[in-house]
Design a protein around this motif. Structure first.
Motif, short mmCIF file in Angstrom:
data_model
loop_
_atom_site.label_atom_id
_atom_site.label_comp_id
_atom_site.label_asym_id
_atom_site.label_seq_id
_atom_site.Cartn_x
_atom_site.Cartn_y
_atom_site.Cartn_z
N ASP A 181 0.17 1.54 9.05
CA ASP A 181 -0.71 0.61 9.75
C ASP A 181 -1.33 -0.33 8.74
O ASP A 181 -0.98 -0.32 7.54
N CYS A 182 -2.26 -1.16 9.19
CA CYS A 182 -2.90 -2.14 8.31
C CYS A 182 -3.64 -1.45 7.17
O CYS A 182 -3.63 -1.93 6.03
N CYS A 214 0.84 -3.86 11.80
CA CYS A 214 0.32 -3.82 10.43
C CYS A 214 -0.22 -5.18 10.00
O CYS A 214 -0.31 -5.47 8.80
#
Length: 505
Positions: A181-182, A214
């Motif tokens: 993810d981010c 993301c």
């Protein structure tokens, strides 16, 4: 950021006992008791119930105490196992299998023990030990990949300037099937940017934009902006700010504070002012004490005391309360313009309202009074610092040495060196260069040359500043042969780093 999962010892809660679990051998059967109950007085029945409850509660307490003790023993045993395994890794020795308790099963350690040991080393930035414990954790039978643990490790490696290790861990995270993810991408981007690998950081930013789920957020951009500002890459900062605007990402308070602080240090006051105005116009981002400190530092560093004081009054009127760092900035600013009256007023204010002095506070005031030639006050503050059990640093010692050199007291410098011998202060080339300069100013050439031997004993190599200082002294004294000898060594010595990280300066 995700946190380490921890295992806590839970206490078993049993239902409140309503009847005894055992029956006397002479007591009637259940059917007989229901058909022909034995008459018992209310008081006698109440006492029996009370005694029964007390017995059951005592059993529960004993059982819980036994379970707690067993859990504590398992934790101690697991901690010892971790310690032994780490020693095995460090020494590459085989664990002695003739131990009374038998060989250690390194795949059945308690989760809580390993996670606590890992968290402890991550917090202390002991990255090598942390990675060993993480490998041990991955060998456990109960291990399941946790993105939060990976992210904490990657952030730690970034702080320790280990971008290669951070990338390897990021790839291991992918290989183990963790969902990216981010936050995970931002951790790796931070590791790249902290080490000055801006090209890789920007490349990763583009990859985040094209990866669903993301996409970069304000924290991603803030980290990259800060890294660009540290190397004065203002053109890249403008590109990032435009990029944020195009994607509809609004700066937050951290972003604005980073920009204000960097513009102030670079003396770009028009940009600093426009950023502050933009921040004030954003209702979501209100100035805080960090905004105030950055603004005060910017004007204080260039001696604009009146402007600094006006800003201080305005921030206070807006409800922003100062902290210790604020007063350190004021002390430093007043010290630079030699306004010792206002310095004393700030010191009295801190004492009156119980603001605890830090090593930064002491270093600022010791240096200021040393430059003023007030050795008595400087030495008093140094003794007070030690009585407060605040460990002096190289910055503290440099201030003392410079003050004694300007006062023409070489014997006092000898006292500083005796203090160094009886302490565990970690010395660096900055301190030794200060010592070389001090002895050179005093004309103590033998002592100046002896500093090179001290550096060799402490495992600190002379740099180009060391030799240039000595060359200047020898040339001034007409000792051309000594100067030429050192000039020939200049191409072989290292240069000091462009940026010196001094957390207590």
């Amino acid at each position: 950021m995700a946190s380490f999962p921890t295992q806590t010892a839970t206490t078993r809660v049993l239902p409140f006992p309503t009847q005894t679990a055992t029956t006397r051998r002479t007591s009637p059967t259940r059917s007989q008791a229901l058909s022909d109950p034995e008459p018992v007085s209310g008081e006698h029945s109440s006492k029996m119930v009370t005694r029964t409850i007390a017995k059951e509660m005592e059993k529960l307490r004993r059982r819980e105490a036994r379970e707690r003790k067993e859990m504590a023993n398992r934790q101690v045993g697991s901690q010892k196992a971790v310690s032994v395994i780490l020693r095995r890794e460090a020494t590459k020795a085989v664990i002695d299998k003739s131990r009374k308790k038998g060989p250690i099963n390194s795949k059945k350690l308690l989760p809580q023990t390993l996670l606590e040991a890992l968290h402890e080393r991550v917090t202390a930035l002991r990255w090598e030990s942390a990675l060993k414990i993480f490998e041990l954790l991955r060998e456990q039978l109960w291990y399941r990949p946790n993105p939060g643990v990976y992210i904490k490790l990657i952030v730690m490696l970034g702080k320790c300037k280990q971008p290669g290790k951070a990338h390897d861990l990021f790839q291991a995270m992918v290989d183990e099937g963790c969902v990216l993810d981010c936050e995970s991408y931002t951790a790796l981007l931070s590791a790249y940017s902290r080490s000055g690998l801006l090209d890789k950081a920007f490349s990763l930013l583009e990859e985040m934009k094209s990866t669903p789920g993301c996409e970069p957020d304000v924290q991603t951009y803030s980290i990259l902006i800060k890294s660009c500002l540290q190397v004065f890459a203002f053109d890249k900062v403008h590109i990032l700010l435009s990029d944020m605007a195009n994607y509809g990402i609004k700066p937050n308070t951290v972003t604005y504070n980073t920009l204000i602080d960097a513009y102030g240090k670079a003396r770009k006051f028009s940009e600093m002012e426009s950023t502050l105005v933009e921040m004030l116009g954003d209702r979501r981002c209100q100035p805080d004490v960090w905004t105030m400190n950055s603004t005060l530092r910017a004007f204080g560093n260039i001696g604009q005391i009146e402007t600094m004081e006006k800003c201080y009054d305005k921030f206070q009127a807006a409800g922003i309360q100062p902290n210790v760092q604020t007063f350190n900035i004021l002390l430093d600013s007043y010290g630079k313009v030699q306004d010792y009256k206002k310095m004393s007023a700030v010191m009295e204010y801190m004492q009156k309202y119980h603001y605890s002095w830090t090593i930064v506070t002491y270093n600022i005031v010791i240096d200021a009074f040393g430059k003023a030639g007030d050795l008595k006050q400087m030495e008093y503050l140094f003794r007070l610092m030690r009585s407060e059990r605040i460990k002096p640093s190289c910055v503290t010692l440099c201030s003392l040495v410079r003050a004694y050199a300007h006062a023409g007291k070489p014997e006092k410098i000898g006292g500083v060196l005796r203090f160094v011998e009886n302490s565990d202060v970690l010395l660096d080339s900055v301190f030794f260069n200060c010592l070389v300069d001090a002895y050179g100013r005093l004309g103590c050439l033998a002592e100046m040359k002896g500093v090179l031997e001290m550096m060799q004993e402490k495992g600190c190599e002379p740099d180009i500043i060391t030799y240039r200082t000595m060359i200047k002294v020898y040339s001034f004294k007409g000792m051309d042969s000594h100067a030429k000898e050192l000039i020939q060594l200049l191409p072989t010595v290292k240069r000091p780093p462009f940026k010196r990280d001094k957390p207590d300066f």
